[in-house]
Enzyme design. Structure first.
Site, short mmCIF file in Angstrom:
data_model
loop_
_atom_site.label_atom_id
_atom_site.label_comp_id
_atom_site.label_asym_id
_atom_site.label_seq_id
_atom_site.Cartn_x
_atom_site.Cartn_y
_atom_site.Cartn_z
N PRO A 156 2.87 22.75 47.95
CG PRO A 156 3.43 22.31 45.72
CD PRO A 156 4.01 22.34 47.11
N GLY A 157 -0.61 22.50 47.25
CA GLY A 157 -1.75 21.58 47.19
C GLY A 157 -2.73 22.05 46.14
CB CYS A 204 -32.65 22.51 53.88
SG CYS A 204 -33.67 21.31 52.99
#
Length: 473
Positions: free
Chosen positions: A331-332, A400
């Site tokens: 898991p992260g 931008c």
């Protein structure tokens, strides 16, 4: 600075995995359940760290520290990470997956403090580069509890892994087998796993589905690539094949794909025993456990997943006459994501046609995920009480690009104005780790909060930092 006198007005919440009620509700002991995200349609704070406390003037305190104070002290944009939420989520995984190797996926977010917390809580670490590996080991992380991944590991990655003594290297292509074997010092053996592609489509977006045949990761079971790689590894005396690995994708919110993967990998384990006469002792199912980014969204029930995986694995191995391999998960996002918040200041409000654009002082340089994957967040005005009705707005960044949109069609007070503070929850994963230098604005700092105290983990990238790297004309 301590804030022990902050009002404790939160609603008691539940364990991040099991859903059980805490014995002593409070801002640091009660933790939000990942599974509960799916049931929290009426609670706008359900996706925030469990330590969140509403304050006067519509401010919020996280980890005992008001968000407005954090913005004033550290500036904006800024990432805020609740240390206790991270630790509680680590512990919840260990409870859900006993007798399992739980590796935190460092790609979600890594700094020295994060590596230290994960190590203290008893998890291993999954890294994808020499950079992540060196940072972890120089912080004191035990290298034998580290797994190195990567579809295109560089010579430097492999040298670092062997020099530092990582526990496992996951082989992702046949071309790296001979390169790795040649780099292993004489008289030693490196433990490896083979990453296989089980042919399962799962994940929240096409760009994060990694268990199918049409992407860059792993070796296919269907076309025989995985079986060919296994044979080649077994013929390398300096490589010790200890198991199989797969990773299906990210933001998976149901157990079904994982159970399908277990069935296919158990079938491959049985064929390996039949063809080679060996029984591989390990099976790593990767991660990809989904979390809710907005109230009411689905999240993976990790405790339920663990129960179903164990049952499927035990049943499949019994039917095949195999011993049950040692399981691993990675898991992260499910650990770091819900523990993080990002703070922005509003720079301008512009009404163009039927759309109101709320522009903030960050954007795609500190969170490219909406542009990459169409992720939707739930920003909130904090630090000012507004009596205005909410209106749909689009929160945009300062860069931008027309695609620099952080949150489309979200409801904020109609009187929102420049100088207001906006907080976005579930910002702990894949924000700083994917941040860029676009427009040379500098990456935000990371601030940890716990027990009423805040401390800087990663400082803001300054103009001086940027200029120091530019060394030639």
């Amino acid at each position: 600075m301590s804030h022990s006198t902050l009002p404790q007005t939160e609603v008691p919440r539940t364990d991040p995995v099991s859903g059980a009620a805490p014995q002593a509700p409070g801002p640091r002991t009660a933790t939000r359940t990942a599974a509960r995200d799916t049931d929290a349609f009426a609670d706008p704070l359900a996706i925030w760290p469990a330590s969140v406390v509403p304050l006067s003037q519509d401010d919020l305190a996280v980890g005992g520290v008001p968000l407005t104070e954090l913005a004033d002290r550290f500036g904006t944009p800024a990432y805020v990470l609740d240390e206790d939420e991270v630790r509680n989520r680590c512990r919840a995984y260990l409870r859900a997956f006993p007798d399992t190797d739980v590796y935190y996926a460092a790609k979600a977010f890594l700094c020295r403090a994060m590596a230290h917390w994960v190590a203290e809580e008893g998890l291993g670490l999954d890294v994808c580069s020499a950079g992540e590996l060196e940072l972890a080991v120089t912080t004191g992380f035990p290298p034998e509890r580290i797994v190195l991944h990567g579809n295109a590991k560089s010579p430097a990655d492999l040298r670092a892994a062997l020099r530092l003594g990582v526990g496992r290297i996951v082989i992702d292509s046949t071309s790296e087998i001979a390169r790795l074997a040649a780099a292993v010092p004489a008289g030693t053996r490196q433990k490896v796993l083979i990453r296989v592609v089980p042919g399962i489509a799962a994940g929240g977006h096409a760009k994060i589905r990694t268990g199918t045949e049409d992407q860059k990761f792993g070796l296919s079971i269907a076309d025989g690539s995985a079986q060919h790689a296994i044979t080649r590894v077994l013929n390398q005396p300096r490589l010790e094949l200890v198991g199989l690995h797969c990773h299906l994708g990210s933001q998976i919110t149901t157990a079904k794909p994982y159970l399908s993967a277990v069935r296919r990998l158990v079938g491959l384990l049985a064929r390996i025993r039949e063809q080679h006469g060996i029984t591989l002792p390990e099976l790593d199912l990767g991660g990809g456990h989904g979390v809710a980014y907005r109230p009411g969204e689905a999240a993976l029930d990790v405790a339920g997943l663990a129960t179903k995986i164990r049952a499927e694995l035990a049943g499949g191995c019994a039917a095949a006459g195999l011993p049950v391999p040692r399981l691993a998960v990675e898991p992260g996002r499910a650990i770091a994501g819900p523990a993080g918040i990002v703070l922005y200041r509003v720079l301008s409000v512009k009404r163009t046609g039927s759309t109101t654009f709320v522009a903030v002082d960050g954007g795609m340089s500190d969170n490219p995920r909406p542009a990459l994957y169409g992720v939707r967040y739930a920003p909130r005005l904090v630090g000012r009480r507004s009596g205005a009705a909410t209106e749909p707005v689009t929160v945009v960044g300062r860069h931008c690009e027309a695609g620099d949109v952080l949150a489309s069609d979200v409801h904020l007070p109609g009187d929102i104005r420049p100088g207001d503070l906006i907080a976005v929850p579930v910002a702990g994963a894949y924000h700083l780790s994917m941040a860029s230098g676009y427009n040379l604005v500098g990456r935000p700092p990371v601030v940890a909060v716990t027990a009423g105290h805040a401390r800087l983990l990663v400082r803001r990238e300054s103009l001086a930092d940027i200029q120091e790297r530019d060394i030639g004309l």
